[in-house]
Design a protein around this motif. Sequence first.
Motif, PDB file in Angstrom:
ATOM      1  N   SER A  55       9.827  12.976  -4.651  1.00 32.49           N
ATOM      2  CA  SER A  55       9.727  14.423  -4.830  1.00 32.49           C
ATOM      3  C   SER A  55       8.155  14.787  -5.393  1.00 32.49           C
ATOM      4  N   PRO A  56       7.836  14.076  -6.244  1.00 28.34           N
ATOM      5  CA  PRO A  56       6.585  14.016  -7.068  1.00 28.34           C
ATOM      6  C   PRO A  56       5.338  13.661  -6.228  1.00 28.34           C
ATOM      7  N   PHE A  57       5.642  12.821  -5.077  1.00 33.19           N
ATOM      8  CA  PHE A  57       4.617  12.366  -4.367  1.00 33.19           C
ATOM      9  C   PHE A  57       4.423  13.525  -3.257  1.00 33.19           C
ATOM     10  N   ALA A  58       5.451  13.919  -2.927  1.00 29.70           N
ATOM     11  CA  ALA A  58       5.474  14.946  -1.806  1.00 29.70           C
ATOM     12  C   ALA A  58       4.807  16.308  -2.550  1.00 29.70           C
ATOM     13  N   SER A  59       5.099  16.598  -3.719  1.00 27.05           N
ATOM     14  CA  SER A  59       4.468  17.725  -4.234  1.00 27.05           C
ATOM     15  C   SER A  59       2.861  17.575  -4.526  1.00 27.05           C
ATOM     16  N   TRP A  60       2.607  16.135  -4.873  1.00 26.18           N
ATOM     17  CA  TRP A  60       1.167  16.050  -5.004  1.00 26.18           C
ATOM     18  C   TRP A  60       0.238  16.287  -3.593  1.00 26.18           C
ATOM     19  N   LEU A  61       1.116  15.687  -2.656  1.00 27.54           N
ATOM     20  CA  LEU A  61       0.534  15.786  -1.372  1.00 27.54           C
ATOM     21  C   LEU A  61       0.137  17.151  -0.851  1.00 27.54           C
ATOM     22  N   ARG A  62       1.129  18.231  -1.431  1.00 27.80           N
ATOM     23  CA  ARG A  62       1.093  19.665  -1.261  1.00 27.80           C
ATOM     24  C   ARG A  62       0.073  20.358  -2.243  1.00 27.80           C
ATOM     25  N   GLY A  63      -0.548  19.652  -3.112  1.00 29.24           N
ATOM     26  CA  GLY A  63      -1.424  20.174  -4.088  1.00 29.24           C
ATOM     27  C   GLY A  63      -0.760  20.677  -5.311  1.00 29.24           C
TER      28      GLY A  63
ATOM     29  N   GLU B 241      -8.413  -1.050   1.167  1.00 26.87           N
ATOM     30  CA  GLU B 241      -9.678   0.282   1.240  1.00 26.87           C
ATOM     31  C   GLU B 241      -9.996   0.618   2.454  1.00 26.87           C
ATOM     32  N   PRO B 242     -10.123   1.791   3.134  1.00 31.44           N
ATOM     33  CA  PRO B 242      -9.671   2.795   2.351  1.00 31.44           C
ATOM     34  C   PRO B 242      -8.358   2.938   1.862  1.00 31.44           C
ATOM     35  N   HIS B 243      -8.110   3.884   0.867  1.00 36.72           N
ATOM     36  CA  HIS B 243      -6.453   3.844   0.220  1.00 36.72           C
ATOM     37  C   HIS B 243      -5.612   4.833   0.977  1.00 36.72           C
ATOM     38  N   THR B 244      -4.319   4.352   0.992  1.00 38.06           N
ATOM     39  CA  THR B 244      -3.369   5.305   1.631  1.00 38.06           C
ATOM     40  C   THR B 244      -3.241   6.161   0.595  1.00 38.06           C
ATOM     41  N   PRO B 245      -2.635   7.282   1.141  1.00 38.23           N
ATOM     42  CA  PRO B 245      -2.325   8.494   0.309  1.00 38.23           C
ATOM     43  C   PRO B 245      -1.401   8.043  -1.169  1.00 38.23           C
ATOM     44  N   TYR B 246      -0.563   7.324  -0.806  1.00 40.48           N
ATOM     45  CA  TYR B 246       0.273   6.757  -2.011  1.00 40.48           C
ATOM     46  C   TYR B 246      -0.691   6.125  -3.111  1.00 40.48           C
TER      47      TYR B 246
ATOM     48  N   ASP C  15       1.001  -1.182  -0.027  1.00 36.06           N
ATOM     49  CA  ASP C  15      -0.056   0.009  -0.141  1.00 36.06           C
ATOM     50  C   ASP C  15       0.727   1.155   0.120  1.00 36.06           C
ATOM     51  N   ASP C  16       2.393   1.284   0.127  1.00 40.64           N
ATOM     52  CA  ASP C  16       3.007   2.112   0.274  1.00 40.64           C
ATOM     53  C   ASP C  16       4.303   1.784  -0.507  1.00 40.64           C
ATOM     54  N   TYR C  17       5.039   2.590  -1.125  1.00 43.02           N
ATOM     55  CA  TYR C  17       6.179   2.440  -1.783  1.00 43.02           C
ATOM     56  C   TYR C  17       7.078   3.700  -1.570  1.00 43.02           C
ATOM     57  N   THR C  18       8.658   3.321  -1.522  1.00 42.96           N
ATOM     58  CA  THR C  18       9.296   4.625  -1.445  1.00 42.96           C
ATOM     59  C   THR C  18      10.331   4.314  -2.426  1.00 42.96           C
ATOM     60  N   VAL C  19      10.003   4.976  -3.619  1.00 39.67           N
ATOM     61  CA  VAL C  19      10.733   5.014  -4.689  1.00 39.67           C
ATOM     62  C   VAL C  19      11.619   6.141  -5.107  1.00 39.67           C
ATOM     63  N   PRO C  20      12.958   6.110  -4.884  1.00 36.81           N
ATOM     64  CA  PRO C  20      13.557   7.480  -5.310  1.00 36.81           C
ATOM     65  C   PRO C  20      13.123   8.366  -6.066  1.00 36.81           C
TER      66      PRO C  20
ATOM     67  N   TRP D  59       9.560  13.036 -14.336  1.00 35.63           N
ATOM     68  CA  TRP D  59      10.227  11.778 -13.455  1.00 35.63           C
ATOM     69  C   TRP D  59       9.853  10.672 -14.241  1.00 35.63           C
ATOM     70  N   ALA D  60       8.527  10.615 -14.920  1.00 35.56           N
ATOM     71  CA  ALA D  60       8.088   9.339 -15.229  1.00 35.56           C
ATOM     72  C   ALA D  60       8.409   9.226 -16.725  1.00 35.56           C
ATOM     73  N   LYS D  61       9.044   9.995 -17.507  1.00 33.01           N
ATOM     74  CA  LYS D  61       9.014  10.006 -18.813  1.00 33.01           C
ATOM     75  C   LYS D  61      10.091   8.491 -19.212  1.00 33.01           C
ATOM     76  N   PRO D  62      11.086   8.331 -18.496  1.00 33.14           N
ATOM     77  CA  PRO D  62      11.923   6.992 -18.803  1.00 33.14           C
ATOM     78  C   PRO D  62      10.912   5.484 -18.754  1.00 33.14           C
ATOM     79  N   TRP D  63      10.086   5.588 -17.771  1.00 32.73           N
ATOM     80  CA  TRP D  63       9.024   4.563 -17.774  1.00 32.73           C
ATOM     81  C   TRP D  63       8.300   4.494 -19.027  1.00 32.73           C
ATOM     82  N   SER D  64       7.572   5.755 -19.187  1.00 37.77           N
ATOM     83  CA  SER D  64       6.878   5.921 -20.084  1.00 37.77           C
ATOM     84  C   SER D  64       7.263   5.617 -21.626  1.00 37.77           C
TER      85      SER D  64
END
Length: 174
Positions: free
Chosen positions: A36-44, A77-82, A27-32, A51-56
Amino acid sequence: MELITSAQRDQLFEAFEQDAFHLELRDDYTVPNEESPFASWLRGEPDDLAWAKPWSNLMRRVTAAGKTVRRVRVITEPHTPYITWEHSLTALNEEDGEDIRWLPRRSLPGDLGLPLGGKDWWLFDGRLLAVGHFDDDGRVLGSEIVEAPDLVAECVRVRDLLWSMAVPHREYKP
């Protein structure tokens, strides 16, 4: 046990022939590259998704070659923030060619024993496993390559069962 890096695991996508399947159980991952994108999302804050372009790019290349990349995400459920964040990004994964399904943890059969001690795994062509190893904080330590026929066969069975039970992303409403 020898572990390969995430970059080495990603090289397996260049070599498989037909199908790559990922079983995600955390339910949670800490992927390097996601911290930063996850923290930004949490802040809205907005995300340019650089950051996702290489995988994409990798997924677009693999699926354009006619190969399938599938995932079942077993989630609480309910979901974690991640997981909420991950769900918000999944349409982008599907645009890149992945097929992703969701399975609430409560829907798992009570008698189902998950192979590999409940670790996440990628299964390539029903022949090779890359088993994820994480520390207690969810940080990726690496992947273990497993080719033992009996264990691979059990993962194929679990893949087929959970895929049939899971809800396609476009139909899953958290």
